[in-house]
Design a protein around this motif. Structure first.
Motif, PDB file in Angstrom:
ATOM      1  N   LEU A  39       0.827  -1.212   0.000  1.00 54.00           N
ATOM      2  CA  LEU A  39       0.000   0.000   0.000  1.00 54.00           C
ATOM      3  C   LEU A  39       0.858   1.257   0.000  1.00 54.00           C
ATOM      4  N   THR A  40       1.893   1.283   0.855  1.00 52.13           N
ATOM      5  CA  THR A  40       2.751   2.469   0.892  1.00 52.13           C
ATOM      6  C   THR A  40       3.467   2.660  -0.445  1.00 52.13           C
ATOM      7  N   HIS A  41       3.823   1.555  -1.099  1.00 52.19           N
ATOM      8  CA  HIS A  41       4.498   1.652  -2.399  1.00 52.19           C
ATOM      9  C   HIS A  41       3.609   2.335  -3.426  1.00 52.19           C
ATOM     10  N   TRP A  42       2.362   1.880  -3.546  1.00 55.57           N
ATOM     11  CA  TRP A  42       1.479   2.418  -4.589  1.00 55.57           C
ATOM     12  C   TRP A  42       0.953   3.808  -4.242  1.00 55.57           C
ATOM     13  N   ILE A  43       0.688   4.060  -2.971  1.00 53.81           N
ATOM     14  CA  ILE A  43       0.292   5.416  -2.567  1.00 53.81           C
ATOM     15  C   ILE A  43       1.425   6.386  -2.844  1.00 53.81           C
ATOM     16  N   ARG A  44       2.647   5.963  -2.533  1.00 51.93           N
ATOM     17  CA  ARG A  44       3.815   6.803  -2.784  1.00 51.93           C
ATOM     18  C   ARG A  44       4.000   7.046  -4.281  1.00 51.93           C
ATOM     19  N   ALA A  45       3.817   5.996  -5.089  1.00 54.36           N
ATOM     20  CA  ALA A  45       3.999   6.123  -6.536  1.00 54.36           C
ATOM     21  C   ALA A  45       2.982   7.098  -7.132  1.00 54.36           C
ATOM     22  N   ILE A  46       1.719   6.961  -6.734  1.00 54.58           N
ATOM     23  CA  ILE A  46       0.670   7.846  -7.248  1.00 54.58           C
ATOM     24  C   ILE A  46       0.905   9.279  -6.772  1.00 54.58           C
ATOM     25  N   SER A  47       1.284   9.421  -5.504  1.00 58.48           N
ATOM     26  CA  SER A  47       1.552  10.752  -4.946  1.00 58.48           C
ATOM     27  C   SER A  47       2.688  11.444  -5.689  1.00 58.48           C
ATOM     28  N   ILE A  48       3.765  10.713  -5.960  1.00 61.61           N
ATOM     29  CA  ILE A  48       4.907  11.295  -6.654  1.00 61.61           C
ATOM     30  C   ILE A  48       4.505  11.761  -8.047  1.00 61.61           C
ATOM     31  N   ALA A  49       3.698  10.947  -8.746  1.00 61.12           N
ATOM     32  CA  ALA A  49       3.253  11.323 -10.096  1.00 61.12           C
ATOM     33  C   ALA A  49       2.448  12.626 -10.053  1.00 61.12           C
ATOM     34  N   ILE A  50       1.518  12.734  -9.105  1.00 67.34           N
ATOM     35  CA  ILE A  50       0.695  13.943  -8.987  1.00 67.34           C
ATOM     36  C   ILE A  50       1.545  15.143  -8.583  1.00 67.34           C
ATOM     37  N   LEU A  51       2.474  14.930  -7.682  1.00 66.80           N
ATOM     38  CA  LEU A  51       3.327  16.024  -7.215  1.00 66.80           C
ATOM     39  C   LEU A  51       4.248  16.538  -8.312  1.00 66.80           C
ATOM     40  N   ILE A  52       4.726  15.644  -9.161  1.00 67.71           N
ATOM     41  CA  ILE A  52       5.584  16.079 -10.266  1.00 67.71           C
ATOM     42  C   ILE A  52       4.807  16.967 -11.223  1.00 67.71           C
ATOM     43  N   VAL A  53       3.605  16.552 -11.605  1.00 70.39           N
ATOM     44  CA  VAL A  53       2.787  17.329 -12.546  1.00 70.39           C
ATOM     45  C   VAL A  53       2.400  18.674 -11.926  1.00 70.39           C
ATOM     46  N   SER A  54       1.870  18.640 -10.707  1.00 74.91           N
ATOM     47  CA  SER A  54       1.443  19.884 -10.062  1.00 74.91           C
ATOM     48  C   SER A  54       2.645  20.776  -9.738  1.00 74.91           C
ATOM     49  N   GLY A  55       3.780  20.167  -9.391  1.00 78.88           N
ATOM     50  CA  GLY A  55       4.984  20.951  -9.104  1.00 78.88           C
ATOM     51  C   GLY A  55       5.500  21.673 -10.333  1.00 78.88           C
ATOM     52  N   PHE A  56       5.456  20.980 -11.482  1.00 77.10           N
ATOM     53  CA  PHE A  56       5.864  21.622 -12.728  1.00 77.10           C
ATOM     54  C   PHE A  56       4.952  22.807 -13.036  1.00 77.10           C
ATOM     55  N   TYR A  57       3.657  22.648 -12.778  1.00 77.72           N
ATOM     56  CA  TYR A  57       2.741  23.762 -13.037  1.00 77.72           C
ATOM     57  C   TYR A  57       3.066  24.970 -12.161  1.00 77.72           C
ATOM     58  N   LEU A  58       3.306  24.709 -10.871  1.00 79.25           N
ATOM     59  CA  LEU A  58       3.577  25.813  -9.954  1.00 79.25           C
ATOM     60  C   LEU A  58       4.890  26.520 -10.294  1.00 79.25           C
ATOM     61  N   ALA A  59       5.856  25.766 -10.823  1.00 83.72           N
ATOM     62  CA  ALA A  59       7.149  26.370 -11.171  1.00 83.72           C
ATOM     63  C   ALA A  59       7.126  27.017 -12.552  1.00 83.72           C
ATOM     64  N   TYR A  60       6.449  26.361 -13.486  1.00 86.89           N
ATOM     65  CA  TYR A  60       6.387  26.847 -14.874  1.00 86.89           C
ATOM     66  C   TYR A  60       4.945  26.686 -15.361  1.00 86.89           C
ATOM     67  N   VAL A  61       4.160  27.724 -15.199  1.00 84.00           N
ATOM     68  CA  VAL A  61       2.735  27.648 -15.531  1.00 84.00           C
ATOM     69  C   VAL A  61       2.560  27.282 -17.006  1.00 84.00           C
ATOM     70  N   PHE A  62       1.987  26.109 -17.263  1.00 84.56           N
ATOM     71  CA  PHE A  62       1.844  25.647 -18.650  1.00 84.56           C
ATOM     72  C   PHE A  62       0.388  25.592 -19.114  1.00 84.56           C
ATOM     73  N   VAL A  63      -0.546  25.977 -18.232  1.00 84.42           N
ATOM     74  CA  VAL A  63      -1.960  26.053 -18.615  1.00 84.42           C
ATOM     75  C   VAL A  63      -2.512  27.362 -18.084  1.00 84.42           C
ATOM     76  N   SER A  64      -3.144  28.133 -18.951  1.00 85.34           N
ATOM     77  CA  SER A  64      -3.736  29.402 -18.529  1.00 85.34           C
ATOM     78  C   SER A  64      -5.251  29.301 -18.596  1.00 85.34           C
ATOM     79  N   PRO A  65      -5.955  29.789 -17.582  1.00 90.01           N
ATOM     80  CA  PRO A  65      -7.421  29.764 -17.618  1.00 90.01           C
ATOM     81  C   PRO A  65      -7.962  30.776 -18.615  1.00 90.01           C
ATOM     82  N   VAL A  66      -9.210  30.584 -18.987  1.00 93.11           N
ATOM     83  CA  VAL A  66      -9.872  31.544 -19.870  1.00 93.11           C
ATOM     84  C   VAL A  66      -9.980  32.888 -19.147  1.00 93.11           C
TER      85      VAL A  66
END
Length: 225
Positions: free
Chosen positions: A19-46
């Motif tokens: 459980l810790t392995h898969w929760i950690r894996a999913i968390s890391i994937a989400i954190l990488i995507v959201s972290g990239f957005y916070l550092a380099y905004v790649f989507v702009s709202p209307v």
């Protein structure tokens, strides 16, 4: 002489570890995507005059929530490694990691020059050292994440952690350095994940003992001796 291919089911990973392995894996994937957005905004709202978008705030909220999930997962995994009876096989891997003969045999195995060495624990020396390094980097990224968190939220948990995190911030050379270390740790984790997946597939194909099955079902299927 015909090789005996009879296999046995061997319980390797507990439900807590899986459980810790898969929760950690999913968390890391989400954190990488959201972290990239916070550092380099790649989507702009209307663009609109109504204050309803708050896209950056939503990404930041996701990053922070999942970040605390990762911290909780890290603490629980640390507890399992130290105290869980079913995780004893992980602790025994420390013995293998300081055995020079097993190191040599393991390298020869990866170079197709020999058989896989017999291990007392669940991880070979290269795996154990790699995972140890991974958890050190994971600790660093969680710590720097908390420092960045307390600069945004000054009450509740943020207020409780503010003073000790500011001390660590000074040790790291200031907030700019903290952010840089946070980003560097992310890149190290990304490289580790790619190497980890490659080596897991390599061992599963070469060893043919269901090594990748174990992280899902808990069982691997080595040859019966």
């Amino acid at each position: 002489m015909k090789e005996d291919n009879k296999r046995i089911a061997e319980y390797e990973f507990s439900i807590g570890l899986r459980l810790t392995h898969w929760i950690r894996a999913i968390s890391i994937a989400i954190l990488i995507v959201s972290g990239f957005y916070l550092a380099y905004v790649f989507v702009s709202p209307v663009i609109t005059s109504e204050p309803v978008n708050f896209m950056n705030a939503k990404w930041r909220a996701v990053h922070q929530i999942v970040g605390f999930v990762l911290i909780g997962c890290f603490i629980f995994k640390f507890y399992l490694f130290l105290f869980d009876k079913k995780s004893k096989i992980e602790r025994v891997s420390v013995k293998d990691s300081i055995n020079p003969k097993i190191w040599i045999d393991q390298v020869k195995y990866y170079l197709f020059l020999g058989k896989h060495p017999h291990l007392s624990g669940v991880y070979n020396p290269l795996q154990f050292v790699s995972y140890l390094f991974f958890y050190i980097v994971l600790f660093v990224i969680c710590l720097t994440g908390l420092i960045l968190y307390v600069h945004v939220y000054h009450e509740g948990l943020g207020g409780l952690l503010y003073d000790p995190m500011r001390v660590v911030e000074v040790w790291m050379g200031g907030l700019a350095n903290v952010r840089l270390i946070h980003h560097i740790a992310m890149w190290i984790i990304m490289i580790f994940v790619v190497a980890h997946v490659y080596m897991a597939i390599f061992n599963a194909i070469k060893g043919k003992d269901g090594a990748m099955d174990a992280i899902i079902s808990g069982y691997k299927f080595p040859k019966e001796h």
